[in-house]
Design a protein around this motif. Structure first.
Motif, mmCIF file in Angstrom:
data_model
loop_
_atom_site.group_PDB
_atom_site.id
_atom_site.type_symbol
_atom_site.label_atom_id
_atom_site.label_comp_id
_atom_site.label_asym_id
_atom_site.label_seq_id
_atom_site.Cartn_x
_atom_site.Cartn_y
_atom_site.Cartn_z
ATOM 1 N N LEU A 141 10.807 -1.776 1.366
ATOM 2 C CA LEU A 141 9.929 -1.912 2.530
ATOM 3 C C LEU A 141 8.590 -1.229 2.302
ATOM 4 N N GLY A 142 7.554 -1.800 2.875
ATOM 5 C CA GLY A 142 6.232 -1.182 2.768
ATOM 6 C C GLY A 142 5.235 -1.962 3.580
ATOM 7 N N LYS A 143 3.979 -1.565 3.421
ATOM 8 C CA LYS A 143 2.863 -2.280 4.054
ATOM 9 C C LYS A 143 2.353 -3.286 3.028
ATOM 10 N N PRO A 144 2.596 -4.572 3.248
ATOM 11 C CA PRO A 144 2.236 -5.555 2.208
ATOM 12 C C PRO A 144 0.737 -5.603 1.939
ATOM 13 N N GLY A 172 8.692 -6.709 3.084
ATOM 14 C CA GLY A 172 9.439 -6.242 1.936
ATOM 15 C C GLY A 172 10.241 -7.311 1.268
ATOM 16 N N CYS A 173 11.325 -6.896 0.675
ATOM 17 C CA CYS A 173 12.050 -7.732 -0.256
ATOM 18 C C CYS A 173 13.526 -7.362 -0.205
ATOM 19 N N ILE A 174 14.378 -8.365 -0.066
ATOM 20 C CA ILE A 174 15.821 -8.152 -0.147
ATOM 21 C C ILE A 174 16.194 -8.257 -1.627
ATOM 22 N N ILE A 175 16.672 -7.177 -2.190
ATOM 23 C CA ILE A 175 16.932 -7.185 -3.634
ATOM 24 C C ILE A 175 18.429 -7.084 -3.907
ATOM 25 N N ALA A 176 18.960 -8.153 -4.509
ATOM 26 C CA ALA A 176 20.373 -8.135 -4.920
ATOM 27 C C ALA A 176 20.482 -7.810 -6.403
ATOM 28 N N SER A 177 19.373 -7.978 -7.108
ATOM 29 C CA SER A 177 19.378 -7.736 -8.550
ATOM 30 C C SER A 177 19.115 -6.254 -8.802
ATOM 31 N N GLU A 208 1.301 0.516 -5.653
ATOM 32 C CA GLU A 208 1.666 -0.713 -4.928
ATOM 33 C C GLU A 208 3.183 -0.828 -4.768
ATOM 34 N N ARG A 209 3.868 0.289 -4.936
ATOM 35 C CA ARG A 209 5.328 0.239 -4.830
ATOM 36 C C ARG A 209 5.775 0.483 -3.382
ATOM 37 N N PRO A 210 7.035 0.150 -3.080
ATOM 38 C CA PRO A 210 7.520 0.294 -1.698
ATOM 39 C C PRO A 210 7.440 1.742 -1.189
ATOM 40 N N SER A 211 7.213 1.861 0.101
ATOM 41 C CA SER A 211 7.165 3.178 0.753
ATOM 42 C C SER A 211 8.549 3.661 1.148
ATOM 43 N N ALA A 212 9.504 2.752 1.189
ATOM 44 C CA ALA A 212 10.857 3.143 1.615
ATOM 45 C C ALA A 212 11.866 2.106 1.131
ATOM 46 N N TYR A 213 13.123 2.544 1.126
ATOM 47 C CA TYR A 213 14.231 1.635 0.809
ATOM 48 C C TYR A 213 15.350 1.872 1.809
ATOM 49 N N ILE A 214 16.066 0.806 2.111
ATOM 50 C CA ILE A 214 17.337 0.928 2.817
ATOM 51 C C ILE A 214 18.406 0.366 1.877
ATOM 52 N N ILE A 215 19.319 1.223 1.457
ATOM 53 C CA ILE A 215 20.407 0.790 0.573
ATOM 54 C C ILE A 215 21.585 0.398 1.462
ATOM 55 N N ASP A 232 0.876 -1.179 0.000
ATOM 56 C CA ASP A 232 0.000 0.000 0.000
ATOM 57 C C ASP A 232 0.910 1.225 0.000
ATOM 58 N N GLU A 233 1.093 1.802 -1.182
ATOM 59 C CA GLU A 233 2.105 2.860 -1.318
ATOM 60 C C GLU A 233 1.712 4.134 -0.566
ATOM 61 N N LYS A 234 0.431 4.269 -0.225
ATOM 62 C CA LYS A 234 0.008 5.452 0.540
ATOM 63 C C LYS A 234 0.525 5.395 1.979
ATOM 64 N N TYR A 235 0.820 4.211 2.443
ATOM 65 C CA TYR A 235 1.334 4.047 3.813
ATOM 66 C C TYR A 235 2.748 4.611 3.889
#
Lengths: 190, 190
Positions: free
Chosen positions: A149-152, A120-125, A80-87, A17-20
């Motif tokens: 990261l986000g509200k799934p 969320g999702c751990i993305i190496a790609s 429906e995209r993530p609300s945040a990222y941690i790089i 929920d991208e609004k979150y």
């Protein structure tokens, strides 16, 4: 939640929920979990960039690949995209190899996210050179991972693997199915 | 315990009450936590060997290096050695690279161990060919990590890093001190 329940709940989510909104303090508290986790020879070579504003999120999103086995799905739709990222970066001034540090750190952060009702999702790609450019990351840092990261908003179910086929899949109701190997298969000797 | 408390308590321990036994079911339940954790492209290439009998423990122990910064300490004395090991292997038939899978798996297992009142050490500094020989591990598997587990008998305290010195140290009372970098140092931008 005990650790078993927390790990069971920590699935890979790719629709949110991208609004979150996820505030910066929340992201800092997640990085603090990684900070307190084990590091090879205690070198602690990892560095973090936190991203939760809309413009930067769009930049980071453009550098990510999603769900390799879902070949007809290019990634989450707008909304429906993530609300945040941690790089997660490796500081090459501290070390030229990062061993399993970023794996340990990523798991701590994802478990912490679950406890906060996030996922969320751990993305190496990751298109690493593009990310370096859009996020202005100097060559002194190696790009290791991006945690989305986000509200799934999707349901993920675990299943026992059949015919050695590890490919996750989505059914008509958009439930995401993940085949897992059995204990008997993965424990060679006990 | 919430995840923050669990992670704070999950320190690296290297001295144990060796009389304390860890049964096979406990080790299996810890591997199950790793089994349910994330795996790159869901390939799940990790395999596990569980070790808790005395003869095999001695064999594994002979393949491990301990506490690089404690240069006058060769490792735990008899009576303070680990009660069990979990050897993590990469199955080369499934994948030729294991990414961060073993880091994620190791962290899940160590957090589970803490919850059970155990503790231990993620050891990457392993005499891999010797371990392969003494434990009869075929070339189809890559030796990735050895997790040492036991009932800790040492006290470990976290401290704020001084003068960029990451070396852990032991005081006269044999308390183990671990300097940690600050959030301000490790978060580049937020």
């Amino acid at each position: 939640m005990n650790i078993r329940q927390l790990i069971e709940k920590t699935r890979t989510y790719r629709r949110f929920d991208e609004k979150y909104e996820i505030d910066t303090d929340t992201l800092v508290s997640l990085v603090d979990l990684a900070r307190l986790s084990a590091s090879g020879a205690n070198r602690q070579p990892l560095k973090y960039i936190l991203v939760n504003d809309a413009a930067q999120r769009a930049s980071v999103y453009s550098c990510l690949a999603w769900a390799g086995y879902l070949t007809t799905w290019e990634g989450p739709d707008p909304g429906e995209r993530p609300s945040a990222y941690i790089i997660i970066l490796g500081d090459k001034e501290i070390s030229d190899s990062f061993g399993i540090d970023h794996g340990v750190a990523a798991q701590s952060i994802m478990l912490g996210a679950t406890e906060k009702g996030l996922g969320g999702c751990i993305i190496a790609s990751v298109k690493k050179e593009k990310l370096r450019a859009v996020m202005n990351i100097s060559n002194g840092y190696e790009v290791l991972l991006v945690l989305a990261l986000g509200k799934p908003v999707e349901k993920v179910v675990l299943e026992t693997i059949q015919n050695n086929d590890v490919k996750y899949w989505r059914d008509d109701a958009r439930v995401h199915h993940v085949p897992k190997r059995t204990l008997d298969e993965i424990i060679l000797r006990k």
